[in-house]
Design a protein around this motif. Structure first.
Motif, PDB file in Angstrom:
ATOM      1  N   MET A  34       0.427 -22.571 -25.892  1.00 22.81           N
ATOM      2  CA  MET A  34       1.615 -22.810 -26.696  1.00 22.81           C
ATOM      3  C   MET A  34       1.243 -23.191 -28.109  1.00 22.81           C
ATOM      4  SD  MET A  34       1.657 -24.223 -23.482  1.00 22.81           S
ATOM      5  CE  MET A  34       1.501 -25.966 -23.724  1.00 22.81           C
ATOM      6  N   TYR A  36       3.109 -25.422 -31.179  1.00 21.81           N
ATOM      7  CA  TYR A  36       4.206 -26.282 -31.576  1.00 21.81           C
ATOM      8  C   TYR A  36       4.112 -26.544 -33.066  1.00 21.81           C
ATOM      9  CZ  TYR A  36       5.270 -27.503 -26.706  1.00 21.81           C
ATOM     10  OH  TYR A  36       5.637 -27.464 -25.383  1.00 21.81           O
ATOM     11  N   GLN A  38       5.247 -29.334 -35.910  1.00 22.43           N
ATOM     12  CA  GLN A  38       5.681 -30.732 -36.011  1.00 22.43           C
ATOM     13  C   GLN A  38       5.843 -31.096 -37.486  1.00 22.43           C
ATOM     14  OE1 GLN A  38       3.055 -33.713 -34.253  1.00 22.43           O
ATOM     15  NE2 GLN A  38       4.779 -35.095 -33.921  1.00 22.43           N
ATOM     16  N   GLY A  43       9.361 -35.025 -33.700  1.00 22.48           N
ATOM     17  CA  GLY A  43       8.705 -34.568 -32.490  1.00 22.48           C
ATOM     18  C   GLY A  43       8.275 -33.116 -32.600  1.00 22.48           C
ATOM     19  N   PRO A  44       7.278 -32.693 -31.832  1.00 23.69           N
ATOM     20  CA  PRO A  44       6.854 -31.279 -31.846  1.00 23.69           C
ATOM     21  C   PRO A  44       7.975 -30.363 -31.351  1.00 23.69           C
ATOM     22  CG  PRO A  44       5.191 -32.674 -30.797  1.00 23.69           C
ATOM     23  CD  PRO A  44       6.411 -33.507 -30.950  1.00 23.69           C
ATOM     24  N   LEU A  46       8.711 -26.472 -29.978  1.00 25.56           N
ATOM     25  CA  LEU A  46       8.045 -25.307 -29.415  1.00 25.56           C
ATOM     26  C   LEU A  46       8.299 -24.072 -30.276  1.00 25.56           C
ATOM     27  CD1 LEU A  46       6.463 -24.068 -27.024  1.00 25.56           C
ATOM     28  CD2 LEU A  46       8.678 -23.655 -25.923  1.00 25.56           C
ATOM     29  N   TYR A  49       4.975 -19.364 -26.933  1.00 26.21           N
ATOM     30  CA  TYR A  49       4.096 -19.555 -25.790  1.00 26.21           C
ATOM     31  C   TYR A  49       3.683 -18.189 -25.268  1.00 26.21           C
ATOM     32  CZ  TYR A  49       8.356 -18.730 -23.088  1.00 26.21           C
ATOM     33  OH  TYR A  49       9.517 -18.200 -22.575  1.00 26.21           O
ATOM     34  N   LEU A  88       0.425 -27.599 -33.804  1.00 23.46           N
ATOM     35  CA  LEU A  88      -0.354 -28.024 -32.646  1.00 23.46           C
ATOM     36  C   LEU A  88      -0.507 -26.857 -31.687  1.00 23.46           C
ATOM     37  CD1 LEU A  88       1.650 -31.295 -31.899  1.00 23.46           C
ATOM     38  CD2 LEU A  88      -0.624 -31.226 -32.862  1.00 23.46           C
TER      39      LEU A  88
ATOM     40  N   LEU B  90       6.256 -40.148 -27.858  1.00 24.20           N
ATOM     41  CA  LEU B  90       6.989 -38.905 -27.630  1.00 24.20           C
ATOM     42  C   LEU B  90       7.319 -38.758 -26.153  1.00 24.20           C
ATOM     43  CD1 LEU B  90       4.682 -36.621 -29.778  1.00 24.20           C
ATOM     44  CD2 LEU B  90       7.027 -37.248 -30.358  1.00 24.20           C
ATOM     45  N   GLN B 103       6.808 -27.243 -22.350  1.00 20.93           N
ATOM     46  CA  GLN B 103       7.326 -28.586 -22.602  1.00 20.93           C
ATOM     47  C   GLN B 103       8.290 -28.597 -23.780  1.00 20.93           C
ATOM     48  OE1 GLN B 103       3.866 -31.115 -23.168  1.00 20.93           O
ATOM     49  NE2 GLN B 103       4.275 -32.100 -21.225  1.00 20.93           N
ATOM     50  N   PHE B 105      10.002 -31.403 -26.391  1.00 17.90           N
ATOM     51  CA  PHE B 105       9.812 -32.769 -26.860  1.00 17.90           C
ATOM     52  C   PHE B 105      11.078 -33.344 -27.476  1.00 17.90           C
ATOM     53  CE2 PHE B 105       5.308 -33.784 -26.612  1.00 17.90           C
ATOM     54  CZ  PHE B 105       4.741 -32.552 -26.360  1.00 17.90           C
ATOM     55  N   GLY B 106      11.200 -34.651 -27.362  1.00 19.18           N
ATOM     56  CA  GLY B 106      12.198 -35.375 -28.125  1.00 19.18           C
ATOM     57  C   GLY B 106      11.685 -35.652 -29.526  1.00 19.18           C
ATOM     58  N   PRO B 107      12.521 -36.287 -30.355  1.00 12.10           N
ATOM     59  CA  PRO B 107      12.149 -36.534 -31.754  1.00 12.10           C
ATOM     60  C   PRO B 107      11.138 -37.666 -31.923  1.00 12.10           C
ATOM     61  CG  PRO B 107      14.288 -37.467 -31.292  1.00 12.10           C
ATOM     62  CD  PRO B 107      13.890 -36.711 -30.063  1.00 12.10           C
ATOM     63  N   GLY B 108      10.921 -38.446 -30.860  1.00 12.22           N
ATOM     64  CA  GLY B 108       9.941 -39.521 -30.956  1.00 12.22           C
ATOM     65  C   GLY B 108      10.551 -40.853 -31.347  1.00 12.22           C
TER      66      GLY B 108
END
Lengths: 109, 114
Positions: A34, A36, A38, A43-44, A46, A49, A88, B90, B103, B105-108
């Motif tokens: 994957m 990502y 950021q 947050g990362p 997506l 993938y 990432l 995170l 996956q 992710f949330g914003p943290g």
């Protein structure tokens, strides 16, 4: 040796350039790869993938995997200032996801 | 929109004062993860839940605990925060942990320890 390695940068390119971001991995168990994006203090998110070796294209983004050499790449065509972020790469096997430290990219207008 | 939500976005605590971070998801995913990310570093997995099954990483300090009361919510408890625990935390989810899973992710939550 870390499971996923990538050059942290920073990498600066002019707007419109083609960007190449690269990762290497050591774990042969990785089955899915994957990328990502950021943004700072977020947050990362997506981006792409891919499962198999070869290329996968989505708009200006192309992900490439070479399982024989354990090499993952992300190409960004016609880069824009809004592409400035940390990228990432990661791999997974089942519930285990492993990420590289990210490459910080700046696209200059 | 289905998403991963984290609260609060910014948390300030004092050295040694317990703190709880919250994560919720509307994706109905089976797996929920907590990562710690320090500046310019890869997200470091602390633990994850597959449904109700808790999976702790071997190097996660005992100071970090987690609870998942139902499918939608997961909490990270830091019992006695130290200065070294200041980081972005995170939360992420994945559908079922299969080999083709990805996956989200949330914003943290950015934690500051004074």
């Amino acid at each position: 040796q870390k499971e996923v390695e990538q050059d942290p940068g920073p990498l600066s390119v002019p707007e419109g350039a083609i960007v190449s971001l690269n990762c290497t991995y050591s774990n042969s168990a990785f089955q899915y790869f994957m990328w990502y994006r950021q943004y700072s203090r977020k947050g990362p998110e997506l981006l792409m993938y891919t499962y198999s070796s070869g290329n996968k294209e989505d708009g200006r983004f192309t992900a490439q995997v070479d399982k024989s050499s354990k090499y993952i790449s992300l190409f960004i065509r016609d880069s824009q200032p809004s592409d400035s972020a940390t990228y990432l790469c990661g791999g997974n096997y089942g519930q285990n996801f492993v990420f590289g430290p990210g490459t910080r990219l700046s696209v200059l207008p | 929109d289905a998403m991963v939500i984290q609260n609060p976005r910014y948390q300030v605590t004092q050295f040694g004062k317990p703190v709880t971070l919250s994560c919720s998801q509307t994706l109905n995913h089976n797996v929920m993860y907590w990562y710690q990310q320090k500046s310019s570093q890869a997200p470091k997995l602390l633990f994850h839940y597959y449904d109700k099954d808790f999976n702790n990483e071997a190097d996660t300090p005992d100071n970090f605990q987690s609870r998942r009361p139902n499918t939608s919510f997961c909490f990270l408890d830091i019992r006695s925060p130290g200065l070294g625990d200041a980081a972005m935390y995170l939360c992420a989810t994945s559908r079922d942990g299969s080999r083709t899973d990805t996956q989200y992710f949330g914003p943290g939550t950015r934690l500051t320890v004074l």
